[in-house]
Scaffold this motif. Structure first.
Motif, PDB file in Angstrom:
ATOM      1  N   UNK A 170     -34.041  26.698 -39.000  1.00 44.40           N
ATOM      2  CA  UNK A 170     -35.073  27.557 -37.996  1.00 44.40           C
ATOM      3  C   UNK A 170     -34.740  29.018 -38.140  1.00 44.40           C
ATOM      4  N   UNK A 171     -36.002  29.873 -38.661  1.00 48.67           N
ATOM      5  CA  UNK A 171     -35.574  31.294 -38.322  1.00 48.67           C
ATOM      6  C   UNK A 171     -36.378  31.518 -36.906  1.00 48.67           C
ATOM      7  N   UNK A 172     -35.723  31.820 -35.977  1.00 51.39           N
ATOM      8  CA  UNK A 172     -36.494  32.191 -34.562  1.00 51.39           C
ATOM      9  C   UNK A 172     -36.441  33.636 -34.415  1.00 51.39           C
ATOM     10  N   UNK A 198     -29.474  27.959 -37.671  1.00 52.23           N
ATOM     11  CA  UNK A 198     -30.140  28.817 -36.762  1.00 52.23           C
ATOM     12  C   UNK A 198     -30.080  30.251 -37.140  1.00 52.23           C
ATOM     13  N   UNK A 199     -31.196  30.762 -37.443  1.00 54.78           N
ATOM     14  CA  UNK A 199     -31.156  32.358 -37.640  1.00 54.78           C
ATOM     15  C   UNK A 199     -32.057  32.797 -36.565  1.00 54.78           C
ATOM     16  N   UNK A 200     -31.245  33.693 -35.816  1.00 52.95           N
ATOM     17  CA  UNK A 200     -32.054  34.261 -34.856  1.00 52.95           C
ATOM     18  C   UNK A 200     -32.158  35.970 -35.009  1.00 52.95           C
ATOM     19  N   UNK A 201     -33.064  36.426 -34.950  1.00 50.28           N
ATOM     20  CA  UNK A 201     -33.989  37.894 -35.083  1.00 50.28           C
ATOM     21  C   UNK A 201     -34.038  38.535 -33.660  1.00 50.28           C
ATOM     22  N   UNK A 202     -33.229  39.367 -33.350  1.00 52.70           N
ATOM     23  CA  UNK A 202     -33.541  40.060 -32.042  1.00 52.70           C
ATOM     24  C   UNK A 202     -32.571  41.228 -32.103  1.00 52.70           C
ATOM     25  N   UNK A 282     -32.311  34.592 -46.462  1.00 51.87           N
ATOM     26  CA  UNK A 282     -33.001  34.164 -47.398  1.00 51.87           C
ATOM     27  C   UNK A 282     -32.382  32.769 -47.971  1.00 51.87           C
ATOM     28  N   UNK A 283     -31.106  32.676 -48.172  1.00 46.08           N
ATOM     29  CA  UNK A 283     -30.362  31.635 -48.679  1.00 46.08           C
ATOM     30  C   UNK A 283     -30.315  30.621 -47.643  1.00 46.08           C
ATOM     31  N   UNK A 284     -30.142  30.722 -46.297  1.00 43.19           N
ATOM     32  CA  UNK A 284     -30.308  29.627 -45.440  1.00 43.19           C
ATOM     33  C   UNK A 284     -31.509  29.150 -45.131  1.00 43.19           C
ATOM     34  N   UNK A 285     -32.608  29.864 -45.263  1.00 41.61           N
ATOM     35  CA  UNK A 285     -33.825  29.512 -45.157  1.00 41.61           C
ATOM     36  C   UNK A 285     -34.325  28.637 -46.333  1.00 41.61           C
ATOM     37  N   UNK A 286     -34.062  29.064 -47.517  1.00 40.28           N
ATOM     38  CA  UNK A 286     -34.567  28.576 -48.579  1.00 40.28           C
ATOM     39  C   UNK A 286     -34.042  27.079 -49.175  1.00 40.28           C
ATOM     40  N   UNK A 287     -32.441  27.267 -49.066  1.00 40.65           N
ATOM     41  CA  UNK A 287     -31.682  26.050 -49.688  1.00 40.65           C
ATOM     42  C   UNK A 287     -32.072  24.599 -49.084  1.00 40.65           C
ATOM     43  N   UNK A 288     -32.431  24.401 -47.701  1.00 41.43           N
ATOM     44  CA  UNK A 288     -32.634  23.079 -47.159  1.00 41.43           C
ATOM     45  C   UNK A 288     -34.164  22.776 -47.777  1.00 41.43           C
ATOM     46  N   UNK A 291     -37.872  23.725 -43.397  1.00 45.39           N
ATOM     47  CA  UNK A 291     -37.393  24.856 -42.650  1.00 45.39           C
ATOM     48  C   UNK A 291     -38.616  25.317 -41.681  1.00 45.39           C
ATOM     49  N   UNK A 292     -38.489  26.171 -40.788  1.00 43.53           N
ATOM     50  CA  UNK A 292     -39.372  26.520 -39.903  1.00 43.53           C
ATOM     51  C   UNK A 292     -39.010  27.991 -39.546  1.00 43.53           C
ATOM     52  N   UNK A 293     -40.310  28.686 -39.349  1.00 44.19           N
ATOM     53  CA  UNK A 293     -40.331  30.026 -38.706  1.00 44.19           C
ATOM     54  C   UNK A 293     -41.115  29.754 -37.327  1.00 44.19           C
ATOM     55  N   UNK A 294     -40.301  30.319 -36.381  1.00 46.62           N
ATOM     56  CA  UNK A 294     -40.827  30.249 -34.881  1.00 46.62           C
ATOM     57  C   UNK A 294     -40.826  31.664 -34.319  1.00 46.62           C
ATOM     58  N   UNK A 295     -41.921  32.208 -33.966  1.00 49.03           N
ATOM     59  CA  UNK A 295     -42.151  33.448 -33.451  1.00 49.03           C
ATOM     60  C   UNK A 295     -42.223  33.330 -31.671  1.00 49.03           C
ATOM     61  N   UNK A 296     -41.840  34.522 -31.151  1.00 49.29           N
ATOM     62  CA  UNK A 296     -42.294  34.590 -29.925  1.00 49.29           C
ATOM     63  C   UNK A 296     -42.574  35.974 -29.537  1.00 49.29           C
ATOM     64  N   UNK A 297     -42.533  36.716 -28.396  1.00 49.40           N
ATOM     65  CA  UNK A 297     -42.925  37.860 -27.946  1.00 49.40           C
ATOM     66  C   UNK A 297     -42.513  39.057 -28.810  1.00 49.40           C
ATOM     67  N   UNK A 298     -41.251  38.857 -29.175  1.00 51.60           N
ATOM     68  CA  UNK A 298     -40.418  40.239 -30.089  1.00 51.60           C
ATOM     69  C   UNK A 298     -41.493  40.648 -31.054  1.00 51.60           C
ATOM     70  N   UNK A 299     -41.865  39.849 -32.025  1.00 48.43           N
ATOM     71  CA  UNK A 299     -42.638  40.315 -33.246  1.00 48.43           C
ATOM     72  C   UNK A 299     -44.395  40.432 -32.678  1.00 48.43           C
ATOM     73  N   UNK A 300     -44.554  39.884 -31.720  1.00 45.15           N
ATOM     74  CA  UNK A 300     -45.955  39.628 -31.183  1.00 45.15           C
ATOM     75  C   UNK A 300     -46.410  40.785 -30.531  1.00 45.15           C
TER      76      UNK A 300
END
Length: 704
Positions: A170-172, A198-202, A282-288, A291-300
């Motif tokens: 999951x890319x959060x 879990x990849x967190x972007x913040x 990219x490796x963590x997201x693409x190898x399984x 996979x999911x991408x979940x967004x919240x208020x940060x990018x929105x």
């Protein structure tokens, strides 16, 4: 009432956690007691501090129990007839002197589906105004707009939360779930226990980021460039799913060309995220396999929020994840009924069932349900900030339900001035919020535990909140308010006070729409743990649909086709652009805003709970030690944050968990520490979302 437990749902965030309520014993300090409801699959019994203490706001010590009318400049108790007569008289005067669009209506993402539906209907057929929107515009409108562009449909999560632990990665993006939705964090803990990542972007190393396998900390306002850089690497490393792209999407060539202009070193310069971290993400997201991408208020919550979310959606399409089991894109809706609240008519451009107000067939269908001429329905009005900005000029009177824009709106000091300039303001609320304190009439309305109604959580799961207790004398429901006002304004029918009766009409109005609730009944909701929309009625019937043979609901969307005309998902080509306001010599630092675990939204309710105030007593400014050293500020010292729109002062909280070029403020408090005094109302051109998450400021040590 008998001392039996009533199963219901929390009044706060979009998880809508299940809980049981039992009337408190005589002599105890409380109205009801909250207990665990383990059978509800979303939270499985877990509750955060806000949920556990929610009954505190039911107490007559902190809530409104009598209408208030302003006399000689002072709000004083009044009878319901006096208060309602005053509202009806003022709205009539405004319409007569200035026309129907001089009456504004502003709703809230905490209103039940029934209230949101009735409010949109009230604005359009009782007042005849186009000027209606709601605070959910500030929540996930960018994700909604991007989802409609890509998939043809907007539902926060197109899959249930239970799928998260079973995916591979999951890319959060821009979500601090550990503080905003604590019971949801278990899904991500289980993900990692199952071997997923879990990849967190913040820009901050939040409590959620501490749980991640990889944390990327971009500069605020650069999430779009980050997503494009990751897509560039996915293409360059040959990780695209060409068969999926060919069979299930359109527009790939243009989107790929746009992404290839964002090479890794260029993206590193923009975002501050090192190239090796980009490659690892990219490796963590693409190898399984999944996979999911979940967004919240940060990018929105950016002036380019729609494009930013679109770029993250492109990532899921290019790798063949969207519309497949245990994979895809989703948005973590914030407000309690942020999903349902925008589906049934309180947004400026929408009719019930998520129909477009400009669609002639949509107008015909809804007008037939309402028993009016389609041509009598007004067209689209202003979005939330634009509506608030027009107060006192084009809009002379405002009816506001369940919102506190004096604290929650961007450029809040200006919005407070606009509210003060109104000829007339009427507010329906459970407490005397900062906005209600400015009103000419305040109506005390029922709360979650005192009324029955439905909400729709972040999964698109329609739920039944049940009445557990009787409201205090002097308190009425919002549905009763609209019924009484409609009657006084000449519309005697069409506004029932019974929530189930309103829902039955909502079912008919939504039938055949994108958000089709026609196959959902109170009986089903009482016997099931929610029903996922779309859920059409068998054969299109909407009268008393039985459970037997009913549509099962749709927990997982897009598995066979997307909701576009050709069934294909659409890539949308996007390119990076700067935030509306970048740092300069005068304002060299970026401000970003957000929440803390013990408070909620504008704090109008949670700031009245002693336990929550003890945990989070007031605002603060989070800043990096290097910035604090330059200012000569120590932990707890007052610091001023200054933007082009105003000045806020709060104690310093010094931490290496934030970027040196960024400061953070929570937005729950009014007064001199009001974060939204500073924020920039620059609007996304598609969603009309203000840019809460990035503006240029300077920081000053107070008294030094």
């Amino acid at each position: 009432m008998p001392n039996s437990a009533t199963p219901t749902h929390c009044p706060y965030c979009a998880l809508q956690c299940g809980m049981n309520l039992t009337p408190a014993a005589d002599g105890t300090d409380g109205v009801v007691v909250v207990s665990e409801r383990a059978d509800f699959p979303v939270n499985r019994g877990a509750l955060c501090g806000k949920g556990r203490t929610a009954p505190a706001v039911l107490s007559s010590r902190v809530r409104l129990t009598s209408p208030l009318v302003r006399r000689a400049g002072v709000l004083e108790p009044a009878s319901w007839d006096e208060a309602l007569d005053r509202i009806a008289e003022e709205l009539t005067r405004t319409r007569t002197e200035h026309g129907p669009d001089a009456c504004g209506v502003f709703g809230g993402g905490g209103l039940t589906n029934e209230k949101a539906y009735a409010l949109g209907k009230f604005a359009r057929i009782v007042l005849g105004t186009s000027q209606i929107d709601y605070n959910g515009r500030f929540c996930m409108s960018s994700a909604a707009a991007a989802g409609i562009k890509a998939f043809g449909l907007d539902r926060g999560l197109p899959f249930p939360l239970e799928d998260i632990p079973r995916t591979g990665c999951v890319v959060l993006v821009g979500s601090n779930l550990a503080e905003t939705m604590p019971p949801a964090l278990r899904y991500f803990t289980e993900l990692r226990e199952n071997g997923g990542t879990l990849v967190v972007i913040d820009p901050r190393r939040t409590r959620t980021a501490e749980q991640a396998d990889l944390h990327l900390a971009p500069r605020p306002g650069t999430d779009l460039a980050l997503a494009l850089g990751l897509l560039h690497l996915i293409v360059a490393e040959g990780r695209t799913d060409e068969q999926y792209i060919l069979e299930r999407t359109s527009g790939w060539e243009e989107a790929r060309a746009a992404a290839m202009a964002h090479w890794p070193e260029y993206v590193e310069r923009i975002t501050g995220v090192p190239v090796p971290q980009l490659r690892e993400a990219v490796r963590l997201f693409c190898e399984p396999e999944h996979a999911m991408v979940l967004t919240a208020r940060g990018p929105e919550q950016q002036s380019k929020g729609t494009d930013t979310v679109g770029a993250w959606i492109n990532l899921t399409l290019a790798t063949g994840r969207a519309g497949r089991p245990l994979s895809g894109y989703g948005c973590l809706t914030g407000q309690g009924n942020g999903q349902g609240g925008r589906e049934h008519g309180q947004k400026a451009d929408q009719l019930p069932g998520y129909r477009k107000l400009v669609d002639p067939e949509a107008r015909r269908h809804v007008a037939e349900v309402w028993g009016v001429d389609p041509d009598s329905l007004p067209g689209p009005g202003r979005s939330a900030y634009e509506l608030l900005d027009a107060l006192g000029t084009d809009i002379k009177s405002l009816l506001l339900m369940g919102s506190n824009p004096v604290v929650s709106a961007p450029r809040a000091a200006h919005i407070e001035e606009r509210i003060r300039s109104l000829d007339f303001l009427a507010v329906c609320d459970v407490v005397l919020s900062e906005t209600a304190a400015l009103a000419d009439v305040v109506l005390p309305v029922t709360q979650w535990a005192e009324e029955t109604g439905t909400t729709t959580n972040l999964e698109g799961r329609v739920l039944l909140r049940r009445r557990a207790i009787t409201p205090p004398d002097g308190v009425r429901s919002d549905l009763e308010v609209m019924h009484e006002l409609a009657d006084r304004l000449g519309v005697e029918k069409g506004f029932p006070t019974d929530a189930e009766e309103v829902f039955e009409e909502l079912r008919r109005a939504s039938a055949g729409g994108v958000a089709d609730y026609s196959g959902i009944t109170y009986r089903r909701l009482a016997e099931e743990n929610g029903v996922f929309w779309p859920c059409p009625a068998p054969g299109g019937a909407t009268e008393g649909a039985a459970i037997e043979g009913a549509h099962p609901g749709t927990p997982r969307l897009f598995l066979e086709r997307f909701a576009t005309e050709d069934g294909r998902a659409r890539f949308v080509p996007v390119s990076h652009r700067a935030a509306a306001e970048e740092p300069d010599d005068e304002y060299p630092v970026l401000l970003t805003t957000g929440r803390v675990v013990a408070q909620y939204q504008s704090g109008a309710q949670t700031r009245r709970v002693d336990e929550l105030n003890a945990a989070a007593p007031g605002p603060f400014v989070e800043l990096h030690p290097r910035l604090a050293e330059r200012l000569g500020a120590a932990e707890g010292d007052p610091v001023a944050v200054v933007s082009r729109r105003g000045r806020a002062v709060a104690p310093a909280r010094i931490t290496a968990a934030i970027r040196p070029d960024t400061v953070f403020m929570p937005f729950h408090w009014p007064g001199e520490g009001r974060a939204n005094t500073l924020t920039n109302p620059a609007l996304d051109p598609t969603s009309r979302m203000p840019e809460f998450k990035a503006c240029a400021v300077r920081v000053e040590a107070v008294g030094k």
